[in-house]
Design a protein around this motif. Structure first.
Motif, mmCIF file in Angstrom:
data_model
loop_
_atom_site.group_PDB
_atom_site.id
_atom_site.type_symbol
_atom_site.label_atom_id
_atom_site.label_comp_id
_atom_site.label_asym_id
_atom_site.label_seq_id
_atom_site.Cartn_x
_atom_site.Cartn_y
_atom_site.Cartn_z
ATOM 1 N N HIS A 1 51.592 18.035 51.670
ATOM 2 C CA HIS A 1 51.723 16.610 51.385
ATOM 3 C C HIS A 1 52.631 15.997 52.439
ATOM 4 C CE1 HIS A 1 49.947 17.396 47.449
ATOM 5 N NE2 HIS A 1 50.717 18.472 47.422
ATOM 6 N N ILE A 2 52.208 14.867 53.011
ATOM 7 C CA ILE A 2 52.968 14.192 54.055
ATOM 8 C C ILE A 2 53.056 12.716 53.683
ATOM 9 C CG2 ILE A 2 53.106 13.680 56.519
ATOM 10 C CD1 ILE A 2 51.041 16.034 56.893
ATOM 11 N N ALA A 3 54.273 12.180 53.677
ATOM 12 C CA ALA A 3 54.477 10.758 53.388
ATOM 13 C C ALA A 3 55.188 10.115 54.574
ATOM 14 C CB ALA A 3 55.316 10.585 52.122
ATOM 15 N N ASN A 4 54.894 8.843 54.815
ATOM 16 C CA ASN A 4 55.572 8.128 55.889
ATOM 17 C C ASN A 4 55.941 6.718 55.455
ATOM 18 O OD1 ASN A 4 52.479 7.813 56.467
ATOM 19 N ND2 ASN A 4 53.428 6.071 57.508
ATOM 20 N N ILE A 5 57.026 6.231 56.039
ATOM 21 C CA ILE A 5 57.471 4.846 55.884
ATOM 22 C C ILE A 5 57.669 4.308 57.293
ATOM 23 C CG2 ILE A 5 59.263 3.301 55.018
ATOM 24 C CD1 ILE A 5 59.892 5.435 52.891
ATOM 25 N N ASP A 6 57.051 3.172 57.597
ATOM 26 C CA ASP A 6 57.122 2.579 58.930
ATOM 27 C C ASP A 6 57.878 1.260 58.885
ATOM 28 O OD1 ASP A 6 55.415 4.653 59.562
ATOM 29 O OD2 ASP A 6 53.635 3.392 59.731
ATOM 30 N N LEU A 7 58.668 1.006 59.929
ATOM 31 C CA LEU A 7 59.350 -0.269 60.091
ATOM 32 C C LEU A 7 59.445 -0.562 61.587
ATOM 33 C CD1 LEU A 7 60.750 -2.652 58.739
ATOM 34 C CD2 LEU A 7 62.902 -1.390 58.950
ATOM 35 N N THR B 1 49.441 11.365 53.283
ATOM 36 C CA THR B 1 48.405 12.247 53.803
ATOM 37 C C THR B 1 48.360 13.503 52.954
ATOM 38 O OG1 THR B 1 48.872 11.473 56.051
ATOM 39 C CG2 THR B 1 47.569 13.490 55.842
ATOM 40 N N TYR B 2 47.167 13.849 52.515
ATOM 41 C CA TYR B 2 46.966 15.150 51.874
ATOM 42 C C TYR B 2 46.243 16.036 52.867
ATOM 43 C CZ TYR B 2 45.387 18.976 49.019
ATOM 44 O OH TYR B 2 45.151 20.239 48.544
ATOM 45 N N HIS B 3 46.865 17.157 53.202
ATOM 46 C CA HIS B 3 46.268 18.115 54.131
ATOM 47 C C HIS B 3 45.807 19.321 53.338
ATOM 48 C CE1 HIS B 3 45.964 21.107 57.346
ATOM 49 N NE2 HIS B 3 45.826 20.080 58.163
ATOM 50 N N ASP C 1 55.255 21.647 51.960
ATOM 51 C CA ASP C 1 54.242 22.692 51.933
ATOM 52 C C ASP C 1 54.705 23.716 50.907
ATOM 53 O OD1 ASP C 1 51.962 24.153 52.585
ATOM 54 O OD2 ASP C 1 52.259 23.886 54.738
ATOM 55 N N ASP C 2 53.964 24.774 50.695
ATOM 56 C CA ASP C 2 54.292 25.735 49.647
ATOM 57 C C ASP C 2 55.729 26.236 49.700
ATOM 58 O OD1 ASP C 2 51.851 25.607 48.391
ATOM 59 O OD2 ASP C 2 50.985 27.203 49.609
ATOM 60 N N HIS C 3 56.153 26.787 50.846
ATOM 61 C CA HIS C 3 57.477 27.411 50.902
ATOM 62 C C HIS C 3 58.441 26.704 51.846
ATOM 63 C CE1 HIS C 3 55.892 30.622 48.502
ATOM 64 N NE2 HIS C 3 54.888 30.781 49.352
ATOM 65 N N VAL C 4 57.993 25.707 52.555
ATOM 66 C CA VAL C 4 58.847 24.986 53.493
ATOM 67 C C VAL C 4 58.634 23.491 53.318
ATOM 68 C CG1 VAL C 4 58.988 26.825 55.235
ATOM 69 C CG2 VAL C 4 57.084 25.227 55.295
ATOM 70 N N ASP C 5 59.630 22.711 53.702
ATOM 71 C CA ASP C 5 59.520 21.261 53.698
ATOM 72 C C ASP C 5 60.519 20.690 54.679
ATOM 73 O OD1 ASP C 5 61.960 21.520 52.439
ATOM 74 O OD2 ASP C 5 61.288 20.765 50.524
ATOM 75 N N GLY C 6 60.361 19.440 54.994
ATOM 76 C CA GLY C 6 61.270 18.810 55.942
ATOM 77 C C GLY C 6 60.856 17.387 56.212
ATOM 78 N N GLY C 7 61.426 16.855 57.273
ATOM 79 C CA GLY C 7 61.114 15.490 57.650
ATOM 80 C C GLY C 7 61.926 15.059 58.842
#
Length: 184
Positions: free
Chosen positions: A59-65, A52-54, A91-97
């Motif tokens: 930027h957001i990525a996913n993996i499904d199982l 996903t591009y917001h 994101d610019d200054h933060v990221d996670g998951g």
């Protein structure tokens, strides 16, 4: 940089028939998401990847199982799955998951051939979150209509939320969506 993302997306779309069972593209006011699922709905396992591009360079990525199967809710034929969705975002200054546990269901409406309703819900508590994320909730609801044998259109609502340690909740992606899905 913008052209390299477009090149990657174009390459992913071009190779989807060789790698996947279906490809979907959905849009909200602020985002575009592509998803490739590798196995058909008749398989016991469902696996897929998405990007996903917001707007605003998120930027957001996913993996499904998921383990999946056919069942019925009331008298409605249903495909349901239970499993996980791993989500990473930048994101610019933060990221996670996080690794969210949950599932999905898609119910066909026999009285209206081609019409179905479905949704998914995945939740990750802080123990399954990393980076700047403290927890994460992913929810989607949609109504789909199979236009032809191998393509459908859909509309619905998408919600992806995480809690950041110092600053509280942030909606990574949220809004009404419209899209199409192509089956291979």
């Amino acid at each position: 940089m913008k052209y390299s993302r477009l090149s990657i997306l174009a390459l992913a779309v071009a190779t989807t028939p060789a790698l996947g069972a279906d490809f979907e593209l959905s849009l909200t006011d602020d985002s575009a998401k592509g998803q490739v699922n590798f196995t058909p709905t008749t398989s016991d396992i469902q696996g897929g990847v998405g990007y996903t591009y917001h707007q605003g360079s998120r930027h957001i990525a996913n993996i499904d199982l998921h383990a999946q199967g056919r069942t019925a809710i009331g008298n409605l034929p249903t495909t349901a799955g239970i499993g996980m969705r791993a989500i990473g975002w930048d994101d610019d200054h933060v990221d996670g998951g996080a690794i969210g546990l949950g599932g999905f269901a898609n119910m066909n409406i026999p009285n209206v051939p081609g019409l179905s309703v479905g949704g998914s819900l995945h939740y990750a508590p802080s123990i399954l979150s990393f980076g700047d994320s403290d927890d994460m909730t992913s929810f989607e609801a949609r109504v789909s209509y199979r236009v032809i044998r191998n393509a459908e259109i859909f509309g619905g609502y998408r919600y992806l939320n995480t809690e950041l340690d110092p600053s509280g909740d942030i909606n990574l992606d949220e809004g009404l969506m419209a899209g199409m899905k192509i089956f291979f």
